[in-house]
Design an enzyme around this catalytic site. Structure first.
Site, PDB file in Angstrom:
ATOM      1  N   CYS A 194       6.439  -2.601   3.724  1.00 52.86           N
ATOM      2  CA  CYS A 194       7.636  -3.022   2.995  1.00 52.86           C
ATOM      3  C   CYS A 194       7.550  -2.451   1.582  1.00 52.86           C
ATOM      4  O   CYS A 194       6.638  -2.804   0.832  1.00 52.86           O
ATOM      5  CB  CYS A 194       7.669  -4.553   2.946  1.00 52.86           C
ATOM      6  SG  CYS A 194       8.984  -5.218   1.917  1.00 52.86           S
TER       7      CYS A 194
ATOM      8  N   CYS B  62      12.887   2.100   2.303  1.00 57.19           N
ATOM      9  CA  CYS B  62      12.883   0.732   2.822  1.00 57.19           C
ATOM     10  C   CYS B  62      12.592   0.897   4.304  1.00 57.19           C
ATOM     11  O   CYS B  62      13.241   1.715   4.976  1.00 57.19           O
ATOM     12  CB  CYS B  62      14.233   0.061   2.614  1.00 57.19           C
ATOM     13  SG  CYS B  62      14.424  -1.490   3.527  1.00 57.19           S
TER      14      CYS B  62
HETATM   15  N1  DGL Z   1      11.766  -3.613   4.610  1.00 59.80           N
HETATM   16  C1  DGL Z   1      11.772  -3.895   3.208  1.00 59.80           C
HETATM   17  C2  DGL Z   1      11.384  -2.650   2.415  1.00 59.80           C
HETATM   18  O1  DGL Z   1      10.750  -1.746   2.916  1.00 59.80           O
HETATM   19  C3  DGL Z   1      12.934  -4.535   2.531  1.00 59.80           C
HETATM   20  C4  DGL Z   1      13.944  -5.429   3.103  1.00 59.80           C
HETATM   21  C5  DGL Z   1      14.257  -6.627   2.221  1.00 59.80           C
HETATM   22  O2  DGL Z   1      15.085  -6.536   1.284  1.00 59.80           O
HETATM   23  O3  DGL Z   1      13.649  -7.665   2.463  1.00 59.80           O
HETATM   24  O4  DGL Z   1      11.680  -2.550   1.253  1.00 59.80           O
END
Ligand code: DGL
Length: 261
Positions: free
Chosen positions: A74, A189
């Site tokens: 993330c 993301c």
């Molecule tokens: N999957 C997350 C990232 O890589 C973000 C998603 C969220 O806003 O929670 O930033």
């Protein structure tokens, strides 16, 4: 679980893009997938509150799963808390996910690069430092999207996505300057690669979409010795922090060889 797992962490289903690469590279490993869906979306959190939340959550996760390594799949959490996690839990291994600005700067021909991310990642000093360090010769546009992570969640859970909404979110990434056009968009993301086909379809011109999932999985692999064991059988566990995963999530998890716990 007898063998210590690789913990794959995200605020939602985005970390599955990294899990699928990690499984290919480490078929002999056990994984545990953790989605902090109770706190989704991370992109909308204030920095101090999110940092504190992630540290407190990891205190419990490390205790419960005793992972060999934790992959923070993330960008929003990594760019904020990877250093704090390493400091809070010395002796534990962490692999982070940061926007792939360096490879984008190396590959671009036009010098126009966009970084598509959550509003949180776009705001981070960490992201700005990466640009200063690696892409000072490029023109880098940071595009924060409020909606894309949620659209990816809906798409994966329910199989549909509003293409016009995807198009509206990606449009600010496309720049034209002195006969040059944006040629690389960094997917900063982990949710976004699930929408890559829709992005390609709705993009005004073809670009390279940089998905760092394989590089993150390779980094984790490089830190772990081979097990020498045969591939484990049966699904790996998946924890959703809300405890309220519905039927569509259960089905999705099964498709990824995961079973909710
Ligand atoms: N999957 C997350 C990232 O890589 C973000 C998603 C969220 O806003 O929670 O930033």
């Amino acid at each position: 679980m007898t063998e210590r797992p690789v913990l794959m962490f995200d605020s939602g289903i985005g970390g599955l893009t990294v899990l699928r690469e990690a499984r290919v590279l480490m078929p002999d490993r056990r994984f545990v997938y953790v989605a902090d869906d109770a706190a989704f979306p991370y992109g909308a959190w204030e920095e101090p509150a999110l940092r504190k939340h992630v540290i407190e959550l990891f205190a419990r996760l490390l205790d419960r799963f005793d992972p060999l390594i934790s992959v923070i799949a993330c960008n929003t959490a990594s760019t904020l808390a990877i250093d704090a996690l390493r400091e809070a839990f010395p002796g534990r291994l962490f692999v982070g996910t940061v926007p792939a600005i360096k490879p984008a700067a190396e590959r671009t021909r036009s010098g126009l690069v966009s970084v598509l991310a959550t509003p949180g990642t776009v705001k981070r000093q960490y992201t700005r430092d990466l640009i200063r360090q690696w892409a000072s010769k490029c023109h880098v546009r940071l595009v924060g999207s409020e909606r894309l992570a949620g659209l990816a969640e809906t798409y994966l859970r329910h199989g549909f996505v509003d293409e016009e909404a995807v198009r509206a979110e990606i449009m600010p990434c496309f720049m034209e300057r002195d006969d040059q056009r944006t040629d690389i968009i960094v997917l900063a993301c982990t949710h976004y690669p699930f929408l890559a086909n829709r992005m390609r379809k709705t993009a005004p011109w073809p670009v390279d979409w940089l998905d760092p999932a394989e590089a993150i999985a390779r980094r984790a692999l490089s830190l772990l010795p081979p097990t020498g064991e045969p591939a484990p059988s049966g699904p790996d566990p998946a924890l959703f922090t809300s405890g309220k995963a519905d039927h569509s999530v259960r089905r999705l998890m099964l498709g990824f060889g995961l079973q909710l716990i």
